[in-house]
Design a protein around this motif. Structure first.
Motif, PDB file in Angstrom:
ATOM      1  N   ASN A  59      10.112  -3.883   0.153  1.00  0.00           N
ATOM      2  CA  ASN A  59       9.944  -4.280  -1.247  1.00  0.00           C
ATOM      3  C   ASN A  59       9.863  -3.085  -2.196  1.00  0.00           C
ATOM      4  OD1 ASN A  59       9.858  -7.030  -0.550  1.00  0.00           O
ATOM      5  ND2 ASN A  59       7.666  -6.910  -0.095  1.00  0.00           N
ATOM      6  N   GLN A  60      10.103  -1.886  -1.647  1.00  0.00           N
ATOM      7  CA  GLN A  60      10.073  -0.641  -2.424  1.00  0.00           C
ATOM      8  C   GLN A  60       8.726  -0.418  -3.119  1.00  0.00           C
ATOM      9  OE1 GLN A  60      13.525  -0.529  -5.015  1.00  0.00           O
ATOM     10  NE2 GLN A  60      14.861   0.024  -3.317  1.00  0.00           N
ATOM     11  N   LYS A  61       7.664  -0.801  -2.438  1.00  0.00           N
ATOM     12  CA  LYS A  61       6.310  -0.530  -2.930  1.00  0.00           C
ATOM     13  C   LYS A  61       5.806   0.713  -2.193  1.00  0.00           C
ATOM     14  CE  LYS A  61       5.304  -5.353  -4.058  1.00  0.00           C
ATOM     15  NZ  LYS A  61       4.415  -6.522  -3.849  1.00  0.00           N
ATOM     16  N   PHE A  62       6.293   1.854  -2.653  1.00  0.00           N
ATOM     17  CA  PHE A  62       6.099   3.084  -1.896  1.00  0.00           C
ATOM     18  C   PHE A  62       4.656   3.596  -1.953  1.00  0.00           C
ATOM     19  CE2 PHE A  62      10.651   3.216  -3.246  1.00  0.00           C
ATOM     20  CZ  PHE A  62      11.178   2.933  -1.992  1.00  0.00           C
ATOM     21  N   GLY A  63       3.939   3.253  -3.001  1.00  0.00           N
ATOM     22  CA  GLY A  63       2.531   3.642  -3.063  1.00  0.00           C
ATOM     23  C   GLY A  63       1.726   2.975  -1.963  1.00  0.00           C
ATOM     24  N   ILE A  64       1.942   1.679  -1.776  1.00  0.00           N
ATOM     25  CA  ILE A  64       1.255   0.951  -0.707  1.00  0.00           C
ATOM     26  C   ILE A  64       1.705   1.472   0.657  1.00  0.00           C
ATOM     27  CG2 ILE A  64       1.072  -1.309   0.416  1.00  0.00           C
ATOM     28  CD1 ILE A  64       1.020  -2.581  -2.325  1.00  0.00           C
ATOM     29  N   ALA A  65       2.988   1.784   0.776  1.00  0.00           N
ATOM     30  CA  ALA A  65       3.493   2.351   2.031  1.00  0.00           C
ATOM     31  C   ALA A  65       2.774   3.660   2.350  1.00  0.00           C
ATOM     32  CB  ALA A  65       4.999   2.587   1.929  1.00  0.00           C
ATOM     33  N   ALA A  66       2.529   4.469   1.324  1.00  0.00           N
ATOM     34  CA  ALA A  66       1.831   5.744   1.521  1.00  0.00           C
ATOM     35  C   ALA A  66       0.399   5.518   1.995  1.00  0.00           C
ATOM     36  CB  ALA A  66       1.840   6.549   0.223  1.00  0.00           C
ATOM     37  N   VAL A  67      -0.280   4.542   1.409  1.00  0.00           N
ATOM     38  CA  VAL A  67      -1.651   4.232   1.821  1.00  0.00           C
ATOM     39  C   VAL A  67      -1.667   3.753   3.272  1.00  0.00           C
ATOM     40  CG1 VAL A  67      -3.649   2.743   1.408  1.00  0.00           C
ATOM     41  CG2 VAL A  67      -2.408   3.719  -0.529  1.00  0.00           C
TER      42      VAL A  67
END
Length: 312
Positions: A59-67
């Motif tokens: 979903n291109q939610k890269f901030g959540i992916a980083a967390v």
């Protein structure tokens, strides 16, 4: 959130739900903060982090992916080999992010610090704007390069207009100097130079702004306005002055706010040891180990125990 009030942050996010449909950037930020809080409060099972990561990438939610990556990185069972793999994955997010989400930059920096790769950590913020580059001051302090930390701090203040002249919608110098990150960096430098009174005043002024009361010995009903960052900072000043009881009192307040804060637990180990509190050091050591079994304080204690055992 960085002061330890994860449940309160979740309540504030709920109150701010109406903003989501009006501002995409706010929507992304609120969702990211909410996810971080739920992770910290164990409202998301660690076994499901991998699926959250895959979904966030899709979903291109890269901030959540980083967390997600950072959460896996900090798990006790994660090996160093796996951590290097996670850093590489985070680097891909960092490149793709292109400074859009600051948290991705910060998480990558923290990962490299954890692995004692100071060069890589510093490179992440080398070309960053002052609001992010100020983090390098803390990195230099951790490296025991207080001269470089002070030099960078002075440079960012003195040449702030030069650094930001081509940036849009950037804060004024006065706002930059009043930011919590800059003031905390200043307090660190003051403490490291032995200017304990100045450092105390810097923290006290922050506490006044944060909680409308500069007292650090607040009644229980007022503890919701305290910050674990400030409480730990003041406790370090007290420990430097050998005021162990004062430091311990503040650390207990910080512990009540966030029992899993590694900085608080580390300081409690030191403080309770010097106060000769019989069972406390081991208690906090075990709690720190459950949060991060690779914490440097644990390695230090194990090394000391090993040295003592060698003489027995």
């Amino acid at each position: 959130m960085n002061s330890g009030y994860y449940e309160k942050v979740l309540m504030l996010i709920k109150e701010a739900e109406h903003i989501r449909s009006q501002d995409f950037d706010v929507d992304v930020l609120l969702e990211l903060i909410q996810f971080r809080c739920k992770i910290h409060l164990n409202q998301i099972e660690k076994d499901s982090i991998g699926s959250y990561y895959s979904e966030s990438i899709s979903n291109q939610k890269f901030g959540i992916a980083a967390v997600c990556l950072f959460t896996i990185f900090n798990l006790p069972e994660t090996t160093d080999e796996r951590r290097y793999e996670l850093i590489n994955e985070m680097m891909q997010l960092y490149v793709h992010n292109n400074n859009k989400i600051v948290m991705i930059d910060v998480i990558l920096l923290l990962m490299n610090l954890y692995m004692n790769d100071f060069k890589s950590a510093l490179s992440i913020t080398e070309c960053a704007p002052p609001s992010l580059k100020i983090i390098q001051v803390f990195v230099f302090c951790i490296m025991n390069r207080y001269d470089l930390a002070q030099s960078l701090f002075d440079d960012l203040i003195e040449n702030y207009d030069t650094y930001t002249c081509e940036l849009e919608n950037y804060h004024s110098l006065s706002n930059f100097k009043e930011s919590s990150l800059v003031r905390t960096a200043l307090a660190w430098l003051q403490c490291l130079k032995g200017e304990y009174n100045s450092s105390f005043i810097t923290y006290a002024n922050m506490q006044t702004d944060f909680g409308e009361n500069s007292s650090f010995r607040l009644p229980s009903k007022a503890r919701d306005s305290q910050s674990i960052i400030i409480l730990n900072g003041i406790s370090v000043i007290h420990m430097q002055r050998q005021h162990w009881n004062d430091a311990y009192e503040l650390l207990l307040n910080a512990y009540k706010i966030d029992p899993k804060c590694q900085v608080t637990l580390s300081n409690l180990i030191t403080c309770s040891y010097f106060l000769n509190l019989k069972d406390e050091p081991e208690k906090y050591l075990n709690e720190l180990s459950s949060v991060n079994c690779n914490h440097y304080k644990i390695a230090c204690v194990e090394a000391i125990d090993k040295s003592f055992n060698a003489f027995n």
